[in-house]
Design a protein around this motif. Sequence first.
Motif, short mmCIF file in Angstrom:
data_model
loop_
_atom_site.label_atom_id
_atom_site.label_comp_id
_atom_site.label_asym_id
_atom_site.label_seq_id
_atom_site.Cartn_x
_atom_site.Cartn_y
_atom_site.Cartn_z
N ASP A 323 0.82 -1.21 0.00
CA ASP A 323 0.00 0.00 0.00
C ASP A 323 0.86 1.25 0.00
OD1 ASP A 323 -2.61 -1.41 0.34
OD2 ASP A 323 -1.67 -2.03 2.21
N LEU A 324 1.96 1.23 0.75
CA LEU A 324 2.87 2.38 0.76
C LEU A 324 3.48 2.61 -0.61
CD1 LEU A 324 4.74 1.97 4.17
CD2 LEU A 324 3.20 3.81 3.51
N PHE A 325 3.86 1.52 -1.28
CA PHE A 325 4.43 1.64 -2.63
C PHE A 325 3.42 2.25 -3.60
CE2 PHE A 325 8.20 -1.54 -2.84
CZ PHE A 325 8.78 -0.90 -1.75
N ARG A 326 2.18 1.78 -3.55
CA ARG A 326 1.15 2.33 -4.44
C ARG A 326 0.93 3.81 -4.14
NH1 ARG A 326 -1.80 -2.44 -2.67
NH2 ARG A 326 -1.49 -4.16 -4.12
N TRP A 327 0.93 4.15 -2.87
CA TRP A 327 0.74 5.53 -2.44
C TRP A 327 1.85 6.44 -2.99
CZ3 TRP A 327 -0.04 6.76 3.50
CH2 TRP A 327 -0.64 8.02 3.64
N CYS A 328 3.08 5.97 -2.84
CA CYS A 328 4.22 6.74 -3.36
C CYS A 328 4.18 6.86 -4.88
CB CYS A 328 5.53 6.07 -2.93
SG CYS A 328 5.90 6.19 -1.17
N GLN A 329 3.81 5.77 -5.55
CA GLN A 329 3.72 5.79 -7.02
C GLN A 329 2.64 6.76 -7.50
OE1 GLN A 329 3.10 1.60 -7.65
NE2 GLN A 329 5.28 1.10 -7.48
N LEU A 330 1.52 6.81 -6.77
CA LEU A 330 0.46 7.75 -7.11
C LEU A 330 0.94 9.19 -6.99
CD1 LEU A 330 -2.75 6.23 -5.46
CD2 LEU A 330 -2.46 6.80 -7.88
N MET A 331 1.68 9.49 -5.93
CA MET A 331 2.19 10.84 -5.75
C MET A 331 3.16 11.22 -6.85
SD MET A 331 2.63 11.63 -1.69
CE MET A 331 4.05 10.56 -1.50
N GLN A 332 4.04 10.29 -7.23
CA GLN A 332 5.00 10.59 -8.28
C GLN A 332 4.32 10.78 -9.63
OE1 GLN A 332 7.89 7.35 -8.04
NE2 GLN A 332 9.27 8.66 -6.88
N THR A 333 3.18 10.10 -9.83
CA THR A 333 2.46 10.21 -11.11
C THR A 333 1.64 11.50 -11.18
OG1 THR A 333 2.29 7.80 -11.25
CG2 THR A 333 0.79 9.08 -12.62
N ASP A 334 0.97 11.86 -10.09
CA ASP A 334 0.00 12.96 -10.11
C ASP A 334 0.53 14.30 -9.62
OD1 ASP A 334 -1.69 11.00 -10.93
OD2 ASP A 334 -2.78 10.81 -9.04
N GLN A 335 1.67 14.29 -8.92
CA GLN A 335 2.14 15.51 -8.28
C GLN A 335 3.55 15.89 -8.73
OE1 GLN A 335 1.61 15.06 -4.01
NE2 GLN A 335 -0.34 13.99 -4.28
N SER A 336 3.93 17.11 -8.47
CA SER A 336 5.23 17.62 -8.90
C SER A 336 6.25 17.43 -7.78
CB SER A 336 5.13 19.11 -9.24
OG SER A 336 4.19 19.32 -10.26
N PRO A 337 7.51 17.09 -8.16
CA PRO A 337 8.56 16.96 -7.14
C PRO A 337 8.72 18.25 -6.33
CG PRO A 337 9.29 16.08 -9.25
CD PRO A 337 7.99 16.76 -9.51
N GLY A 338 8.87 18.08 -5.03
CA GLY A 338 8.99 19.24 -4.15
C GLY A 338 7.66 19.71 -3.60
N PHE A 339 6.56 19.21 -4.16
CA PHE A 339 5.22 19.61 -3.72
C PHE A 339 4.35 18.38 -3.42
CE2 PHE A 339 6.88 22.96 -6.41
CZ PHE A 339 6.69 24.10 -5.64
N PHE A 340 4.99 17.32 -2.96
CA PHE A 340 4.25 16.09 -2.69
C PHE A 340 3.33 16.27 -1.49
CE2 PHE A 340 8.01 13.94 -4.80
CZ PHE A 340 7.31 13.60 -5.95
N ASP A 341 2.08 15.83 -1.67
CA ASP A 341 1.07 15.89 -0.60
C ASP A 341 0.39 14.54 -0.50
OD1 ASP A 341 -0.87 16.45 1.25
OD2 ASP A 341 -2.13 17.62 -0.13
N PRO A 342 0.83 13.68 0.44
CA PRO A 342 0.23 12.34 0.56
C PRO A 342 -1.25 12.39 0.91
CG PRO A 342 1.70 12.79 2.40
CD PRO A 342 1.90 13.90 1.42
N GLY A 343 -1.71 13.45 1.57
CA GLY A 343 -3.11 13.56 1.96
C GLY A 343 -4.05 13.66 0.79
N GLN A 344 -3.53 14.00 -0.40
CA GLN A 344 -4.37 14.12 -1.59
C GLN A 344 -4.99 12.79 -1.99
OE1 GLN A 344 -2.64 16.40 -4.84
NE2 GLN A 344 -3.61 15.08 -6.35
#
Length: 347
Positions: A323-344
């Motif tokens: 689940d953590l891996f999927r969460w991180c992969q989602l952030m890298q796909t949808d968000q910009s580096p330096g502005f990661f927001d896991p709560g999204q």
Amino acid sequence: DPVTAFVHAACLVYIDGIGSGTTFSAAENALKVRRTCLDFLCKKLCRITTLDEERIRALRIYDTSLARKPLWEENYFGIHPFYIVNGPLHETRLLSDYALAAGTTAVNAQRILRALKLNRPILLEGSPGVGKTSLVAALAKASGNHLVRINLSEQTDVTDLFGTDLPVEGGKGGQFAWRDGPLLAGLKAGHWIVLDELNLASQSVLEGLNACFDHRAEIYVPELGMSFQVQHDKTKIFGCQNPFTQGGGRKGLPKSFLNRFTQVYVDQLSKEDMEFIGRSIFPGIDDHIISKMVQFNNQLVQEVTVERKWGQKGSPWEFNLRDLFRWCQLMQTDQSPGFFDPGQHVS
């Protein structure tokens, strides 16, 4: 050193498997029980020999705080003091997608490398998401061996593993030819083989695998009238399974069948392990974000699966490294580096 060799042999034969198979009742305290067994052995050894500082350090077998670095050499790979000969795939040995040096992961890997010293199949048991199959895949890749993964279920038939007569593609009507199944093809090629979800397999499949796992180490195919031997110097066979107490149609394997294996109970990853793995696999995400995500995951585990405070409809649930891996992969796909927001991605 004969003293450390003696202790490692005891760990291999008896202690590593505590928590799996017929000792499943000790699973929750497996690490504590293993350390108690190791302390008992060391106390007995102190009566007949001297345990100097070097030996004591070597006997910290289950200490996850002890650094264990994987070693790649031209002809072998391993974690001291256990090494295996490299396979034919020399170009793909570096691990960019697996953190083998994490504390618990390194101990688990070392225990598997130790089990590989015997010409027996290895049974890995542990909770979902602890990395049983991925650990074998990482060791296969690091040592340059091709891995064949076969997922078993109640619907799996022996012919799905060994092969059967199938229509010839582009041939005449009614023309059939033998086609090897993935298990037989892997044995003939000398590949490593993982049989995933072993305790979901039917009794007929287990009986078909029996001769492959016991002293005969062969598969007989009546349709071909031929036997195929397991090439122990090349082929390594692994069974992976979740504890049968965790549902899903799983069953306890017969003790006579379990005796064919070297059993290794795979330990749960700690908070520090998960943070280390997260930082290693996703270096673009800040450490403090990874730490908060791990904390959130562990809080879910505690409240939902342990204390059962909420979220019981549709249970049982599992919250783990996947689940953590999927969460991180989602952030890298949808968000910009330096502005990661896991709560999204939490709703």
